[in-house]
Design a protein around this motif. Structure first.
Motif, PDB file in Angstrom:
ATOM      1  N   TYR A  30       0.841  -1.198   0.000  1.00 55.90           N
ATOM      2  CA  TYR A  30       0.000   0.000   0.000  1.00 55.90           C
ATOM      3  C   TYR A  30       0.873   1.243   0.000  1.00 55.90           C
ATOM      4  O   TYR A  30       2.046   1.198   0.374  1.00 55.90           O
ATOM      5  N   GLU A  31       0.278   2.336  -0.451  1.00 56.27           N
ATOM      6  CA  GLU A  31       0.923   3.640  -0.403  1.00 56.27           C
ATOM      7  C   GLU A  31       0.138   4.541   0.543  1.00 56.27           C
ATOM      8  O   GLU A  31      -1.099   4.469   0.580  1.00 56.27           O
ATOM      9  N   VAL A  32       0.834   5.365   1.264  1.00 51.49           N
ATOM     10  CA  VAL A  32       0.181   6.395   2.080  1.00 51.49           C
ATOM     11  C   VAL A  32       0.078   7.649   1.226  1.00 51.49           C
ATOM     12  O   VAL A  32       1.094   8.211   0.825  1.00 51.49           O
ATOM     13  N   ILE A  33      -1.143   8.071   0.930  1.00 48.93           N
ATOM     14  CA  ILE A  33      -1.345   9.196   0.021  1.00 48.93           C
ATOM     15  C   ILE A  33      -1.817  10.465   0.735  1.00 48.93           C
ATOM     16  O   ILE A  33      -2.003  11.503   0.108  1.00 48.93           O
ATOM     17  N   SER A  34      -2.019  10.345   2.051  1.00 49.69           N
ATOM     18  CA  SER A  34      -2.460  11.510   2.823  1.00 49.69           C
ATOM     19  C   SER A  34      -1.960  11.374   4.254  1.00 49.69           C
ATOM     20  O   SER A  34      -1.791  10.263   4.767  1.00 49.69           O
ATOM     21  N   ASP A  35      -1.715  12.508   4.887  1.00 49.71           N
ATOM     22  CA  ASP A  35      -1.280  12.490   6.288  1.00 49.71           C
ATOM     23  C   ASP A  35      -2.431  12.172   7.235  1.00 49.71           C
ATOM     24  O   ASP A  35      -2.217  11.695   8.342  1.00 49.71           O
ATOM     25  N   LYS A  36      -3.635  12.438   6.787  1.00 47.32           N
ATOM     26  CA  LYS A  36      -4.805  12.296   7.652  1.00 47.32           C
ATOM     27  C   LYS A  36      -5.837  11.373   7.028  1.00 47.32           C
ATOM     28  O   LYS A  36      -6.126  11.465   5.844  1.00 47.32           O
ATOM     29  N   ALA A  37      -6.391  10.499   7.856  1.00 44.43           N
ATOM     30  CA  ALA A  37      -7.451   9.599   7.400  1.00 44.43           C
ATOM     31  C   ALA A  37      -8.807  10.305   7.484  1.00 44.43           C
ATOM     32  O   ALA A  37      -8.959  11.314   8.177  1.00 44.43           O
ATOM     33  N   THR A  38      -9.779   9.779   6.772  1.00 45.61           N
ATOM     34  CA  THR A  38     -11.141  10.306   6.852  1.00 45.61           C
ATOM     35  C   THR A  38     -11.706  10.062   8.253  1.00 45.61           C
ATOM     36  O   THR A  38     -11.276   9.150   8.958  1.00 45.61           O
ATOM     37  N   ASP A  39     -12.662  10.873   8.644  1.00 43.20           N
ATOM     38  CA  ASP A  39     -13.259  10.739   9.979  1.00 43.20           C
ATOM     39  C   ASP A  39     -13.924   9.375  10.143  1.00 43.20           C
ATOM     40  O   ASP A  39     -13.853   8.757  11.213  1.00 43.20           O
ATOM     41  N   LYS A  40     -14.581   8.917   9.075  1.00 39.61           N
ATOM     42  CA  LYS A  40     -15.245   7.623   9.114  1.00 39.61           C
ATOM     43  C   LYS A  40     -14.532   6.652   8.183  1.00 39.61           C
ATOM     44  O   LYS A  40     -14.070   7.037   7.107  1.00 39.61           O
ATOM     45  N   ALA A  41     -14.466   5.394   8.605  1.00 42.17           N
ATOM     46  CA  ALA A  41     -13.793   4.384   7.790  1.00 42.17           C
ATOM     47  C   ALA A  41     -14.557   4.170   6.488  1.00 42.17           C
ATOM     48  O   ALA A  41     -15.786   4.040   6.491  1.00 42.17           O
ATOM     49  N   GLU A  42     -13.830   4.113   5.368  1.00 45.27           N
ATOM     50  CA  GLU A  42     -14.477   3.954   4.071  1.00 45.27           C
ATOM     51  C   GLU A  42     -13.534   3.294   3.080  1.00 45.27           C
ATOM     52  O   GLU A  42     -12.314   3.392   3.180  1.00 45.27           O
ATOM     53  N   PRO A 175      -9.077  -1.313 -11.686  1.00 47.62           N
ATOM     54  CA  PRO A 175      -9.618  -0.820 -10.414  1.00 47.62           C
ATOM     55  C   PRO A 175      -8.517  -0.358  -9.461  1.00 47.62           C
ATOM     56  O   PRO A 175      -7.435  -0.927  -9.438  1.00 47.62           O
ATOM     57  N   THR A 176      -8.825   0.686  -8.714  1.00 43.16           N
ATOM     58  CA  THR A 176      -7.947   1.183  -7.661  1.00 43.16           C
ATOM     59  C   THR A 176      -8.781   1.365  -6.398  1.00 43.16           C
ATOM     60  O   THR A 176      -9.894   1.900  -6.463  1.00 43.16           O
ATOM     61  N   PHE A 177      -8.220   0.948  -5.279  1.00 37.43           N
ATOM     62  CA  PHE A 177      -8.928   1.063  -4.004  1.00 37.43           C
ATOM     63  C   PHE A 177      -8.217   2.070  -3.118  1.00 37.43           C
ATOM     64  O   PHE A 177      -7.030   1.929  -2.827  1.00 37.43           O
ATOM     65  N   ILE A 178      -8.960   3.105  -2.711  1.00 37.91           N
ATOM     66  CA  ILE A 178      -8.481   4.096  -1.760  1.00 37.91           C
ATOM     67  C   ILE A 178      -9.221   3.847  -0.452  1.00 37.91           C
ATOM     68  O   ILE A 178     -10.459   3.849  -0.429  1.00 37.91           O
ATOM     69  N   VAL A 179      -8.473   3.640   0.621  1.00 39.26           N
ATOM     70  CA  VAL A 179      -9.080   3.248   1.891  1.00 39.26           C
ATOM     71  C   VAL A 179      -8.845   4.328   2.942  1.00 39.26           C
ATOM     72  O   VAL A 179      -7.709   4.789   3.142  1.00 39.26           O
ATOM     73  N   ASN A 180      -9.938   4.752   3.568  1.00 38.85           N
ATOM     74  CA  ASN A 180      -9.902   5.770   4.625  1.00 38.85           C
ATOM     75  C   ASN A 180      -9.261   7.077   4.165  1.00 38.85           C
ATOM     76  O   ASN A 180      -8.743   7.848   4.982  1.00 38.85           O
ATOM     77  N   GLY A 181      -9.290   7.299   2.848  1.00 37.42           N
ATOM     78  CA  GLY A 181      -8.745   8.533   2.299  1.00 37.42           C
ATOM     79  C   GLY A 181      -7.250   8.672   2.456  1.00 37.42           C
ATOM     80  O   GLY A 181      -6.668   9.686   2.074  1.00 37.42           O
ATOM     81  N   LYS A 182      -6.597   7.624   2.978  1.00 40.78           N
ATOM     82  CA  LYS A 182      -5.178   7.721   3.324  1.00 40.78           C
ATOM     83  C   LYS A 182      -4.323   6.669   2.637  1.00 40.78           C
ATOM     84  O   LYS A 182      -3.136   6.901   2.384  1.00 40.78           O
ATOM     85  N   PHE A 183      -4.912   5.533   2.319  1.00 44.15           N
ATOM     86  CA  PHE A 183      -4.142   4.410   1.799  1.00 44.15           C
ATOM     87  C   PHE A 183      -4.605   4.003   0.402  1.00 44.15           C
ATOM     88  O   PHE A 183      -5.805   3.901   0.146  1.00 44.15           O
ATOM     89  N   LYS A 184      -3.651   3.763  -0.467  1.00 44.26           N
ATOM     90  CA  LYS A 184      -3.928   3.209  -1.786  1.00 44.26           C
ATOM     91  C   LYS A 184      -3.401   1.782  -1.804  1.00 44.26           C
ATOM     92  O   LYS A 184      -2.205   1.538  -1.607  1.00 44.26           O
ATOM     93  N   ALA A 185      -4.298   0.829  -2.027  1.00 44.38           N
ATOM     94  CA  ALA A 185      -3.899  -0.572  -2.025  1.00 44.38           C
ATOM     95  C   ALA A 185      -3.056  -0.895  -3.256  1.00 44.38           C
ATOM     96  O   ALA A 185      -3.293  -0.368  -4.342  1.00 44.38           O
ATOM     97  N   LYS A 186      -2.076  -1.771  -3.067  1.00 44.48           N
ATOM     98  CA  LYS A 186      -1.222  -2.243  -4.158  1.00 44.48           C
ATOM     99  C   LYS A 186      -1.253  -3.774  -4.146  1.00 44.48           C
ATOM    100  O   LYS A 186      -0.984  -4.387  -3.117  1.00 44.48           O
TER     101      LYS A 186
END
Length: 207
Positions: A30-42, A175-186
């Motif tokens: 996975y890649e970290v694409i943001s310093d902050k995660a979303t308030d709610k898990a998504e 397809p690309t999966f972005i999780v919690n606005g912070k992680f990009k799955a690889k």
């Protein structure tokens, strides 16, 4: 004796927990694409109806959704940058998907669109073609046309496009999966379908 057993179990479980945390590593899985995660898990799945890989991935999407915790939302975001057809047609497909979402029949109607393109090998040339797919699958024509111009559906389309614009620089393809606005799955070559599902579920629990 009971205390000794508890200590023994703790000694066994701690290494297992450490191993579980090391299964997926940043940069490889996975890649970290943001310093902050979303308030709610998504979990956001960026996909296209025209993408054969996205079509093939649908059974895994169903598994992911079934394994996510109840507090984790899952949402598809339809991309409009595929080369298989025009942006306008892809935007019409986004609208059709949002009609399905508003009708609370998104999964079934998405499957019908995928089948139309990839199984029947038919071309989508307009919103009318998509309407016909919906009609065959039990949606009233008048209801489809009413919803196509409704504020609610257009708001959902706008939300989809804003998410697409926001994350576009992180999308090398779909397809690309972005999780919690912070992680990009690889997904690595040595990962099987279950590993891919487990990675998304694991990322959904990270902050």
């Amino acid at each position: 004796m009971k205390k000794l057993f508890s200590l023994l179990m703790l000694a066994i479980l701690l290494p297992l927990q450490a191993c579980a945390q090391e299964v997926y590593t940043e940069g490889e899985h996975y890649e970290v694409i943001s310093d902050k995660a979303t308030d709610k898990a998504e979990v956001l799945e960026f996909f296209s109806f025209w993408c054969p890989h996205c079509h093939a991935f649908e059974p895994l999407v169903a598994q992911i959704k079934s394994k996510l915790d109840k507090n984790v939302s899952f949402e598809k975001v339809h991309a409009n940058f595929m080369a298989f057809t025009t942006k306008d047609i892809q935007d019409e497909a986004t609208k059709a998907m949002m009609i399905g979402r508003a009708l609370k029949r998104e999964d079934a109607l998405n499957k019908a669109i995928f089948n139309y393109i990839h199984v029947q090998r038919s071309q989508v040339t307009s919103l009318k073609d998509l309407e016909n797919i919906f009609i065959i699958n039990g949606v009233d024509s008048a209801e489809f046309e009413k919803m196509a111009s409704s504020f609610g559906v257009n708001s959902l389309v706008s939300k989809n496009n804003k998410a697409l614009e926001h994350y576009r620089k992180h999308l090398g393809g779909v397809p690309t999966f972005i999780v919690n606005g912070k992680f990009k799955a690889k997904f690595t070559r040595n990962m099987g379908p279950d590993d891919m599902v487990d990675l998304i579920v694991w990322l959904s629990k990270q902050k």
